[in-house]
Design a protein around this motif. Structure first.
Motif, short mmCIF file in Angstrom:
data_model
loop_
_atom_site.label_atom_id
_atom_site.label_comp_id
_atom_site.label_asym_id
_atom_site.label_seq_id
_atom_site.Cartn_x
_atom_site.Cartn_y
_atom_site.Cartn_z
N LYS A 113 44.41 42.81 31.29
CA LYS A 113 44.21 41.33 31.25
C LYS A 113 42.75 41.56 30.96
O LYS A 113 41.76 40.63 30.36
CB LYS A 113 44.74 40.89 32.44
CG LYS A 113 46.25 40.67 32.48
CD LYS A 113 46.72 39.45 33.85
CE LYS A 113 48.13 38.80 33.46
NZ LYS A 113 48.49 38.07 34.45
N ASN A 114 41.79 42.16 31.80
CA ASN A 114 40.35 42.58 32.61
C ASN A 114 39.60 44.05 31.95
O ASN A 114 38.53 43.76 32.09
CB ASN A 114 40.27 42.10 33.76
CG ASN A 114 40.08 43.09 35.28
OD1 ASN A 114 41.21 44.09 35.00
ND2 ASN A 114 39.72 42.42 36.01
N ASP A 185 28.51 39.44 31.99
CA ASP A 185 28.42 38.70 32.47
C ASP A 185 28.13 37.51 32.27
O ASP A 185 29.15 36.60 31.42
CB ASP A 185 28.14 38.84 33.67
CG ASP A 185 29.36 40.09 35.29
OD1 ASP A 185 30.01 40.69 34.36
OD2 ASP A 185 28.35 39.92 35.70
N TYR A 191 34.87 36.95 31.52
CA TYR A 191 35.00 37.94 32.03
C TYR A 191 34.22 38.03 32.71
O TYR A 191 32.46 38.25 32.86
CB TYR A 191 35.83 38.70 31.23
CG TYR A 191 36.79 38.48 30.87
CD1 TYR A 191 37.78 38.44 30.97
CD2 TYR A 191 37.06 37.58 29.54
CE1 TYR A 191 39.09 38.20 31.06
CE2 TYR A 191 37.93 36.87 28.99
CZ TYR A 191 39.74 37.10 29.43
OH TYR A 191 40.92 36.74 28.82
N THR A 192 34.55 39.17 34.06
CA THR A 192 32.64 40.17 34.53
C THR A 192 33.63 41.34 35.02
O THR A 192 34.07 41.59 34.76
CB THR A 192 32.66 38.53 35.97
OG1 THR A 192 33.67 39.43 36.52
CG2 THR A 192 32.84 37.06 35.99
#
Length: 261
Positions: A113-114, A185, A191-192
């Motif tokens: 997901k990330n 970022d 998202y980061t």
């Protein structure tokens, strides 16, 4: 002209460093690229194409005669029996040697997901024979870190421009530089970046990795420093748009364990 000269000088330096390692190993063992240039396997002998049966899916890097490193998002839904690598060729569809993958070792914490912990080590069914066309790339270790502005080399068979409908058939490479994580970022909200990620690109010239370069190498000072991970597929290579790379020094403990399996 100056940038082009620096690019080719960097490739020449990289080739000499890798071939030197290759010679030592012989004695021991008997970005998707936008704004890049075509290169050959003598210049980048560690780069391989990752195939699902005969179809190109990602890029990878030779790290031992029996291991290739790539991105986990390239492999986490696949079986080893369907995967092969093509080494020793700058063409993703022909040339070199094709070797089957016997084992996929994805990072156990990989998050699709990330894209955190985005690294996978592939064990080959048969070891590669090193030559001027096939050689390993040394890995950055846990002590390595780099500041924003550090130059890096990325390569792969991905798209070469926005809107393209087919991956590049010839290996491409380009110089980029590391950027402050805040740049990524801000571009990729919500998202980061995590500590397992690096931000990069030559944003003023629109040079970066692109769709199809996933798993490809990010090279700094002759070491594998990162792996092409994720970014904005519809904007890759546009001015001011960065991309995200897996941070190999932070992920190195996993790689060391995977090489022993």
């Amino acid at each position: 002209m100056k940038l082009k000269f620096c690019f080719w000088m960097y490739l020449l330096m990289m080739s000499c460093q890798v071939l030197k390692v290759n010679s030592t190993e012989k004695k021991k063992f008997k970005l998707r690229i936008s704004g890049g240039q075509a290169v050959n396997s003598i210049q980048l002998p560690y780069v391989v194409a990752l195939l699902s049966h005969t179809r190109y899916i990602c890029t990878g890097s030779v790290i031992t005669p029996s291991h290739v490193i790539t991105a986990a998002h390239c492999t986490y839904t696949r079986q080893a029996s369907e995967l092969f690598i093509r080494a020793g060729s700058s063409l993703r569809k022909s040339g070199g040697v094709v070797v089957a993958v016997s084992l996929i070792i994805n990072h156990p914490s990989f998050n699709s997901k990330n894209m955190d912990y985005d690294v996978s080590v592939l064990k080959l069914l048969q070891p590669l024979t090193y030559s001027q066309f096939i050689a390993p790339i040394p890995l950055a270790n846990q002590s390595h870190s780099w500041s924003p502005g550090t130059p890096a080399l990325v390569s792969g068979w991905g798209f070469t421009k926005v809107g393209q409908t087919e991956d590049s058939r010839e290996l491409q490479a380009t110089m980029i530089e590391l950027k402050n994580a805040k740049i990524c970022d801000e571009e990729f909200v919500p998202y980061t970046l995590t500590p397992r990620m690096l931000c990069g690109g030559l944003l003023e010239q629109g040079k970066n990795s692109c769709k199809g370069d996933s798993g490809g190498p990010l090279i700094i000072n002759g070491l594998l420093a990162g792996i092409v991970s994720w970014g904005a597929e519809t904007k890759c290579g546009l001015l001011g748009v960065p991309a995200v790379y897996s941070n190999l020094p932070v992920l190195r403990p996993f790689v060391d364990i995977a090489l022993k399996i």
